[in-house]
Write a protein that holds these residues in place. Structure first.
Motif, PDB file in Angstrom:
ATOM      1  N   PHE A  73      28.690  47.699  47.302  1.00 17.53           N
ATOM      2  CA  PHE A  73      27.395  48.052  46.711  1.00 17.53           C
ATOM      3  C   PHE A  73      27.198  47.367  45.369  1.00 17.53           C
ATOM      4  O   PHE A  73      28.146  47.203  44.590  1.00 17.53           O
ATOM      5  CB  PHE A  73      27.306  49.569  46.474  1.00 17.53           C
ATOM      6  CG  PHE A  73      27.253  50.380  47.748  1.00 17.53           C
ATOM      7  CD1 PHE A  73      26.069  50.483  48.468  1.00 17.53           C
ATOM      8  CD2 PHE A  73      28.386  51.039  48.221  1.00 17.53           C
ATOM      9  CE1 PHE A  73      26.013  51.230  49.632  1.00 17.53           C
ATOM     10  CE2 PHE A  73      28.342  51.781  49.392  1.00 17.53           C
ATOM     11  CZ  PHE A  73      27.151  51.881  50.096  1.00 17.53           C
ATOM     12  N   ALA A  74      25.938  46.998  45.087  1.00 21.04           N
ATOM     13  CA  ALA A  74      25.534  46.659  43.727  1.00 21.04           C
ATOM     14  C   ALA A  74      24.987  47.945  43.115  1.00 21.04           C
ATOM     15  O   ALA A  74      24.263  48.693  43.778  1.00 21.04           O
ATOM     16  CB  ALA A  74      24.454  45.584  43.751  1.00 21.04           C
ATOM     17  N   VAL A  75      25.363  48.201  41.861  1.00 21.56           N
ATOM     18  CA  VAL A  75      24.964  49.446  41.203  1.00 21.56           C
ATOM     19  C   VAL A  75      23.765  49.152  40.308  1.00 21.56           C
ATOM     20  O   VAL A  75      23.897  48.477  39.295  1.00 21.56           O
ATOM     21  CB  VAL A  75      26.137  50.022  40.374  1.00 21.56           C
ATOM     22  CG1 VAL A  75      25.727  51.338  39.713  1.00 21.56           C
ATOM     23  CG2 VAL A  75      27.367  50.217  41.258  1.00 21.56           C
ATOM     24  N   THR A  76      22.604  49.661  40.687  1.00 21.06           N
ATOM     25  CA  THR A  76      21.414  49.364  39.872  1.00 21.06           C
ATOM     26  C   THR A  76      21.166  50.446  38.832  1.00 21.06           C
ATOM     27  O   THR A  76      20.430  50.210  37.875  1.00 21.06           O
ATOM     28  CB  THR A  76      20.151  49.183  40.739  1.00 21.06           C
ATOM     29  OG1 THR A  76      19.802  50.435  41.306  1.00 21.06           O
ATOM     30  CG2 THR A  76      20.391  48.168  41.855  1.00 21.06           C
ATOM     31  N   VAL A 136      31.517  54.284  39.384  1.00 18.49           N
ATOM     32  CA  VAL A 136      30.728  53.050  39.455  1.00 18.49           C
ATOM     33  C   VAL A 136      31.613  51.908  39.963  1.00 18.49           C
ATOM     34  O   VAL A 136      31.219  51.135  40.844  1.00 18.49           O
ATOM     35  CB  VAL A 136      30.129  52.731  38.065  1.00 18.49           C
ATOM     36  CG1 VAL A 136      29.552  51.318  38.033  1.00 18.49           C
ATOM     37  CG2 VAL A 136      29.051  53.763  37.704  1.00 18.49           C
ATOM     38  N   ASP A 137      32.840  51.817  39.440  1.00 22.07           N
ATOM     39  CA  ASP A 137      33.761  50.769  39.903  1.00 22.07           C
ATOM     40  C   ASP A 137      34.050  50.916  41.394  1.00 22.07           C
ATOM     41  O   ASP A 137      34.095  49.930  42.133  1.00 22.07           O
ATOM     42  CB  ASP A 137      35.084  50.845  39.119  1.00 22.07           C
ATOM     43  CG  ASP A 137      34.941  50.239  37.725  1.00 22.07           C
ATOM     44  OD1 ASP A 137      33.997  49.455  37.518  1.00 22.07           O
ATOM     45  OD2 ASP A 137      35.770  50.566  36.852  1.00 22.07           O
ATOM     46  N   ARG A 191      28.300  53.017  53.536  1.00 27.93           N
ATOM     47  CA  ARG A 191      28.004  51.563  53.602  1.00 27.93           C
ATOM     48  C   ARG A 191      27.759  51.135  55.043  1.00 27.93           C
ATOM     49  O   ARG A 191      26.907  50.263  55.305  1.00 27.93           O
ATOM     50  CB  ARG A 191      29.169  50.763  52.974  1.00 27.93           C
ATOM     51  CG  ARG A 191      29.011  49.250  53.018  1.00 27.93           C
ATOM     52  CD  ARG A 191      27.826  48.787  52.198  1.00 27.93           C
ATOM     53  NE  ARG A 191      27.550  47.355  52.347  1.00 27.93           N
ATOM     54  CZ  ARG A 191      26.870  46.815  53.349  1.00 27.93           C
ATOM     55  NH1 ARG A 191      26.394  47.600  54.319  1.00 27.93           N
ATOM     56  NH2 ARG A 191      26.659  45.511  53.411  1.00 27.93           N
ATOM     57  N   LEU A 215      22.260  52.647  44.525  1.00 29.34           N
ATOM     58  CA  LEU A 215      23.084  51.551  45.044  1.00 29.34           C
ATOM     59  C   LEU A 215      22.308  50.708  46.051  1.00 29.34           C
ATOM     60  O   LEU A 215      21.489  51.228  46.812  1.00 29.34           O
ATOM     61  CB  LEU A 215      24.328  52.131  45.729  1.00 29.34           C
ATOM     62  CG  LEU A 215      25.177  53.097  44.886  1.00 29.34           C
ATOM     63  CD1 LEU A 215      26.321  53.666  45.720  1.00 29.34           C
ATOM     64  CD2 LEU A 215      25.739  52.374  43.660  1.00 29.34           C
ATOM     65  N   LYS A 264      31.211  49.636  43.481  1.00 30.02           N
ATOM     66  CA  LYS A 264      31.176  48.159  43.505  1.00 30.02           C
ATOM     67  C   LYS A 264      32.221  47.611  44.474  1.00 30.02           C
ATOM     68  O   LYS A 264      31.986  46.619  45.151  1.00 30.02           O
ATOM     69  CB  LYS A 264      31.439  47.604  42.109  1.00 30.02           C
ATOM     70  CG  LYS A 264      30.278  47.814  41.150  1.00 30.02           C
ATOM     71  CD  LYS A 264      30.655  47.281  39.774  1.00 30.02           C
ATOM     72  CE  LYS A 264      29.592  47.590  38.747  1.00 30.02           C
ATOM     73  NZ  LYS A 264      30.084  47.417  37.373  1.00 30.02           N
ATOM     74  N   SER A 265      33.373  48.261  44.540  1.00 28.55           N
ATOM     75  CA  SER A 265      34.427  47.728  45.411  1.00 28.55           C
ATOM     76  C   SER A 265      34.259  48.181  46.872  1.00 28.55           C
ATOM     77  O   SER A 265      35.084  47.848  47.716  1.00 28.55           O
ATOM     78  CB  SER A 265      35.815  48.127  44.880  1.00 28.55           C
ATOM     79  OG  SER A 265      35.942  49.526  44.903  1.00 28.55           O
TER      80      SER A 265
END
Ligand SMILES: C[S@@+](CC[C@H](N)C(=O)[O-])C[C@H]1O[C@@H](n2cnc3c(N)ncnc32)[C@H](O)[C@@H]1O
Length: 252
Positions: A182-185, A174-175, A132, A249, A178-179
């Motif tokens: 990142f947005a997971v596309t 995936v969780d 990130r 992401l 997100k934490s």
């Protein structure tokens, strides 16, 4: 010590990755026409070179500790007329700083965690935090990561770290993404054919050696042992249990 042909003779990527999935990942990474693309743990650089072919204005930077792989990546860049936009360096990815429009990290997140020899759970959080930090808001990341595709068995974990908690499942990954900003596309995982092709690439190196050497060659027993160990680890062990997740992401 027996010498084997380089893995890139039998494998397109050093991960379970089909042509179709690679094309999808390249499409995701290049959709916003990034000006810079980083591949951490790039191996021989095949994915990064495809990204540069799809994004003619982008410059690429690939890093890997493996000097032979980096030399191969550079040769491929020259052969494909990409050497003016592709830079490959044999260096520790933890030393890379700056931000990039797109980043790819496939099967390389162990860079930021304890070494494989320490047989610890994979440090997904450290990898996601480091990745990130290399992206501005809106930057895109392809994150290819080890997971359990099914409940681990003793036979599956034995040739790995021996631990049931070495990996997590796709939904938990995936969780975690997100934490960690990142947005997971998209989230998918390598299928059985991709895994069989990947493992066959290793087996092919052993098989070729045995074809090209006499059965009583001084190294033949060692090669047969290595081949048998790989066969057992996969077919009687982690086949269908060890997985590889591919997350698309976007940094938020
Ligand atoms: C499973 S391979 C994946 C290669 C490539 N991403 C692909 O999918 O074809 C993992 C790579 O990470 C590299 N690697 C491991 N630790 C590293 C580090 N600290 N810095 C850079 N590369 C590293 C290894 O040399 C290896 O090439």
């Amino acid at each position: 010590m027996p010498t084997f042909t380089p893995l890139h003779r039998d494998l397109t990527f050093l991960s379970p990755l089909s042509e179709a999935r690679a094309a999808r990942l390249v499409g995701f990474l290049t959709e916003d026409e990034p000006s810079t693309v980083l591949d951490v743990g790039c191996g021989w650089g095949e994915l990064l070179l495809r990204v540069l072919e799809a994004a003619p204005a982008a410059r690429g930077f690939g890093v890997d500790l493996d000097e032979d792989a980096i030399a191969g990546a550079h040769r491929h860049a020259v052969d494909r007329g990409l050497s003016d936009r592709a830079t490959f360096e044999a260096t520790d990815a933890r030393e890379v700083t700056g931000t990039y429009g797109a980043v790819t990290c496939i099967g390389s997140s162990q860079i930021w965690g304890p070494s494989v020899e320490e047989a610890q759970p994979l440090d997904y959080a450290a990898a996601l935090t480091a990745l990130r930090s290399l992206l501005p808001r809106g930057g895109r990341l392809v994150y290819g990561e080890g997971i359990w595709s099914a409940t681990p068995t003793p036979a599956a974990t034995a040739p790995l770290s021996g631990r049931d908690d070495e990996f997590i499942r796709l939904g938990a990954l995936v969780d975690l993404a997100k934490s960690h900003g990142f947005a997971v596309t998209a989230a998918h995982e390598a299928d059985q054919d991709e895994w069989d092709v990947f493992e066959s690439g290793f087996a092919a190196g052993y098989a070729r050696w045995l074809v090209e050497h006499d059965a009583d060659d001084p190294d033949a027993d060692e090669v047969r042992t290595l081949a048998a160990r790989q066969h057992t680890a996969y077919f009687e062990g982690y086949r269908g249990i060890l997985g590889l997740a591919y997350l698309q992401l976007v940094a938020v």
